[in-house]
Design a protein around this motif. Structure first.
Motif, PDB file in Angstrom:
ATOM      1  N   PHE A 293       0.919  -1.270  -0.122  1.00  0.00           N
ATOM      2  CA  PHE A 293       0.248  -0.067  -0.030  1.00  0.00           C
ATOM      3  C   PHE A 293       0.802   1.268  -0.107  1.00  0.00           C
ATOM      4  CE2 PHE A 293      -2.492   3.260   2.478  1.00  0.00           C
ATOM      5  CZ  PHE A 293      -3.540   3.524   1.774  1.00  0.00           C
ATOM      6  N   ILE A 294       1.867   1.043   0.560  1.00  0.00           N
ATOM      7  CA  ILE A 294       2.938   2.282   0.801  1.00  0.00           C
ATOM      8  C   ILE A 294       3.673   2.754  -0.431  1.00  0.00           C
ATOM      9  CG2 ILE A 294       5.168   3.215   2.008  1.00  0.00           C
ATOM     10  CD1 ILE A 294       4.180   1.318   4.281  1.00  0.00           C
ATOM     11  N   THR A 295       4.067   1.579  -1.219  1.00  0.00           N
ATOM     12  CA  THR A 295       4.782   1.730  -2.522  1.00  0.00           C
ATOM     13  C   THR A 295       3.959   1.987  -3.750  1.00  0.00           C
ATOM     14  OG1 THR A 295       4.691  -0.635  -2.509  1.00  0.00           O
ATOM     15  CG2 THR A 295       6.599   0.535  -1.402  1.00  0.00           C
ATOM     16  N   ASP A 296       2.843   1.436  -3.888  1.00  0.00           N
ATOM     17  CA  ASP A 296       1.887   1.558  -4.933  1.00  0.00           C
ATOM     18  C   ASP A 296       0.964   2.844  -5.083  1.00  0.00           C
ATOM     19  OD1 ASP A 296       0.547   0.923  -7.261  1.00  0.00           O
ATOM     20  OD2 ASP A 296       0.026  -1.107  -6.650  1.00  0.00           O
ATOM     21  N   GLN A 297       1.754   3.807  -5.263  1.00  0.00           N
ATOM     22  CA  GLN A 297       0.983   5.050  -5.294  1.00  0.00           C
ATOM     23  C   GLN A 297      -0.235   5.331  -6.451  1.00  0.00           C
ATOM     24  OE1 GLN A 297       1.367   7.702  -3.066  1.00  0.00           O
ATOM     25  NE2 GLN A 297       2.483   6.249  -1.784  1.00  0.00           N
ATOM     26  N   GLN A 298       0.082   4.563  -7.666  1.00  0.00           N
ATOM     27  CA  GLN A 298      -0.578   4.753  -8.693  1.00  0.00           C
ATOM     28  C   GLN A 298      -1.985   4.054  -8.306  1.00  0.00           C
ATOM     29  OE1 GLN A 298       1.315   3.066 -12.187  1.00  0.00           O
ATOM     30  NE2 GLN A 298       2.096   5.074 -12.427  1.00  0.00           N
ATOM     31  N   ARG A 299      -1.850   2.880  -7.647  1.00  0.00           N
ATOM     32  CA  ARG A 299      -3.127   2.184  -7.267  1.00  0.00           C
ATOM     33  C   ARG A 299      -3.930   2.802  -6.176  1.00  0.00           C
ATOM     34  NH1 ARG A 299      -3.553  -4.310  -5.561  1.00  0.00           N
ATOM     35  NH2 ARG A 299      -5.579  -4.512  -4.878  1.00  0.00           N
ATOM     36  N   PHE A 300      -3.110   3.235  -5.314  1.00  0.00           N
ATOM     37  CA  PHE A 300      -3.658   3.841  -4.086  1.00  0.00           C
ATOM     38  C   PHE A 300      -3.425   5.409  -3.922  1.00  0.00           C
ATOM     39  CE2 PHE A 300      -2.405  -0.122  -2.869  1.00  0.00           C
ATOM     40  CZ  PHE A 300      -3.592  -1.017  -2.802  1.00  0.00           C
ATOM     41  N   ASP A 301      -4.292   6.062  -4.799  1.00  0.00           N
ATOM     42  CA  ASP A 301      -4.061   7.615  -4.853  1.00  0.00           C
ATOM     43  C   ASP A 301      -4.727   8.402  -3.752  1.00  0.00           C
ATOM     44  OD1 ASP A 301      -3.513   9.977  -6.018  1.00  0.00           O
ATOM     45  OD2 ASP A 301      -5.009  10.160  -7.262  1.00  0.00           O
ATOM     46  N   VAL A 302      -4.125   8.256  -2.403  1.00  0.00           N
ATOM     47  CA  VAL A 302      -4.646   8.875  -1.326  1.00  0.00           C
ATOM     48  C   VAL A 302      -3.382   9.533  -0.345  1.00  0.00           C
ATOM     49  CG1 VAL A 302      -6.858   7.623  -1.365  1.00  0.00           C
ATOM     50  CG2 VAL A 302      -4.871   6.752  -0.285  1.00  0.00           C
ATOM     51  N   GLU A 303      -3.775  10.335   0.459  1.00  0.00           N
ATOM     52  CA  GLU A 303      -2.815  10.813   1.408  1.00  0.00           C
ATOM     53  C   GLU A 303      -3.162  10.175   2.584  1.00  0.00           C
ATOM     54  OE1 GLU A 303      -1.454  14.822   3.784  1.00  0.00           O
ATOM     55  OE2 GLU A 303      -3.020  14.773   2.428  1.00  0.00           O
ATOM     56  N   MET A 304      -2.255   9.498   3.459  1.00  0.00           N
ATOM     57  CA  MET A 304      -2.386   8.982   4.499  1.00  0.00           C
ATOM     58  C   MET A 304      -1.660   9.720   5.485  1.00  0.00           C
ATOM     59  SD  MET A 304      -0.867   5.204   5.451  1.00  0.00           S
ATOM     60  CE  MET A 304      -1.596   4.336   6.972  1.00  0.00           C
ATOM     61  N   VAL A 305      -2.722   9.998   6.571  1.00  0.00           N
ATOM     62  CA  VAL A 305      -2.693  10.842   7.545  1.00  0.00           C
ATOM     63  C   VAL A 305      -2.834  10.231   8.848  1.00  0.00           C
ATOM     64  CG1 VAL A 305      -3.220  12.673   6.135  1.00  0.00           C
ATOM     65  CG2 VAL A 305      -5.072  11.464   7.816  1.00  0.00           C
ATOM     66  N   PRO A 306      -2.244  10.713  10.045  1.00  0.00           N
ATOM     67  CA  PRO A 306      -2.637  10.161  11.525  1.00  0.00           C
ATOM     68  C   PRO A 306      -4.012  10.400  11.668  1.00  0.00           C
ATOM     69  CG  PRO A 306      -0.793  11.624  11.422  1.00  0.00           C
ATOM     70  CD  PRO A 306      -1.352  11.834   9.997  1.00  0.00           C
ATOM     71  N   ILE A 307      -4.531   9.256  12.374  1.00  0.00           N
ATOM     72  CA  ILE A 307      -6.032   9.391  12.849  1.00  0.00           C
ATOM     73  C   ILE A 307      -6.390  10.608  13.433  1.00  0.00           C
ATOM     74  CG2 ILE A 307      -5.611   8.192  15.250  1.00  0.00           C
ATOM     75  CD1 ILE A 307      -8.618   7.789  12.909  1.00  0.00           C
ATOM     76  N   SER A 308      -5.488  11.144  14.345  1.00  0.00           N
ATOM     77  CA  SER A 308      -5.968  12.473  15.071  1.00  0.00           C
ATOM     78  C   SER A 308      -6.464  13.555  14.005  1.00  0.00           C
ATOM     79  CB  SER A 308      -4.652  13.117  15.661  1.00  0.00           C
ATOM     80  OG  SER A 308      -3.652  13.127  14.882  1.00  0.00           O
ATOM     81  N   GLN A 309      -6.135  13.387  12.659  1.00  0.00           N
ATOM     82  CA  GLN A 309      -6.449  14.547  11.508  1.00  0.00           C
ATOM     83  C   GLN A 309      -7.856  14.161  11.267  1.00  0.00           C
ATOM     84  OE1 GLN A 309      -3.672  15.622   8.669  1.00  0.00           O
ATOM     85  NE2 GLN A 309      -2.139  15.329   9.891  1.00  0.00           N
TER      86      GLN A 309
END
Length: 329
Positions: A293-309
């Motif tokens: 999930f971390i490396t496949d940016q094309q498949r997973f086009d989202v920004e990962m953020v801390p849960i607090s956000q």
């Protein structure tokens, strides 16, 4: 005749003495017996020397299990999510946050989770063997920590939340005292979510002392939504507590490809609503899927953020509620 008898008498005594001396001879005087004795000595000596010279045999070690083979809690199929305010950010990349539950049981699994290069929140069960150690380590790495609050499931006692569990048969005073102990056990936590709790989260009166204690401690609450009948999120909103509710369970099926499919689902929901929250566990298959999930940016086009956000700020009971939309899973 008398003399002859006297001459023969000593001879008989001599013969008798000779027989007696033979009887008194050690059994080692017999050559066969002596050889057998020597062989026994040689064998015994060889065994002793071998035992002293060789190291003790090493018992084969059982392979390390990264996580219990059986799930710690039962997760229903994707439950119908309660109404919630949308967090739509049209000018921003869709955002996702991932919580990893059941931390503290297995040290190796927790360390692998901490090695992931992503803003993963660790939900630590209080009172487990490695809970305090992992909490301190996560804190030094600036990883967000949640209290994985043990609550009674529908399947109790088959599935037991543990000695610090919150149960519906407890009085509100008992629940209040226990949640204080739970919060004290994990001082670096910034929020919490329910561990099990498919039964407990259906009872607003039992949830109330838990949520109020969290509010007083400055913590937020995430409803894990282990039951479609949970009222935890709605009750938190009523009490003016910062809160959120999960969207997807990633690893109900403990295989890499199904977990990746759930991550695709998470991304789809994030694009639809602006953000989405997932819950997972420190299974080896989940770790592998998250690495992809971390490396496949094309498949997973989202920004990962801390849960607090992605926590929704508390609303004042006097404020008008925001427009909400039912989300179906």
């Amino acid at each position: 005749m008398t003399q002859k008898k006297r001459k023969k008498t000593p001879a008989k005594k001599k013969t008798s003495a000779k027989k007696t001396s033979k009887k008194n001879l050690t059994w080692l005087s017999h050559p066969v017996t002596a050889v057998v004795f020597l062989l026994v000595l040689l064998l015994a000596g060889g065994y002793i020397i071998t035992r002293w010279s060789l190291p003790e045999p090493v018992q084969p070690q059982q392979p390390t299990v990264l996580y219990p083979m059986e799930p710690m809690e039962e997760y229903p199929p994707e439950a119908e999510k309660p109404d919630r305010p949308q967090i739509i950010r049209p000018d921003h990349t869709p955002q996702v946050a991932i919580i990893m539950d059941d931390i503290g049981i297995n040290r190796s699994a927790a360390l692998q989770a901490l090695e992931l290069q992503m803003p993963l929140a660790l939900a630590i069960i209080p009172g487990e063997a490695h809970s305090t150690e992992i909490m301190k380590l996560a804190h030094t790495q600036k990883t967000e920590i949640l209290i994985h609050i043990p609550m009674e499931p529908v399947s109790y006692p088959k599935n037991n939340p543990g000695p610090l569990g919150l149960f519906t048969h407890q009085s509100q005073q008992q629940i209040a005292r226990r949640i204080d102990d739970i919060i004290t056990a994990l001082p670096y936590a910034i929020g919490g979510n329910n561990h099990m709790g498919s039964e407990f989260t259906q009872h607003a009166d039992k949830l109330r002392p838990v949520l109020l204690a969290m509010k007083q401690s400055g913590l937020f609450f995430v409803d894990s939504l282990t039951s479609k009948d949970s009222v935890a999120y709605q009750e938190a909103r009523k009490l003016g507590l910062d809160c959120a509710v999960r969207d997807v369970f990633l690893d109900n099926v403990r295989q890499v490809e199904p977990i990746l499919a759930q991550l695709d689902r998470l991304v789809t929901l994030a694009h639809r609503h602006g953000s989405a929250i997932a819950i997972c566990h420190p299974y080896p298959q989940t770790i592998k899927a998250l690495q992809q999930f971390i490396t496949d940016q094309q498949r997973f086009d989202v920004e990962m953020v801390p849960i607090s956000q992605l926590i929704q700020p508390a609303i004042n009971p006097t404020d008008q509620p925001r427009t909400v939309q039912q989300t179906h899973h």
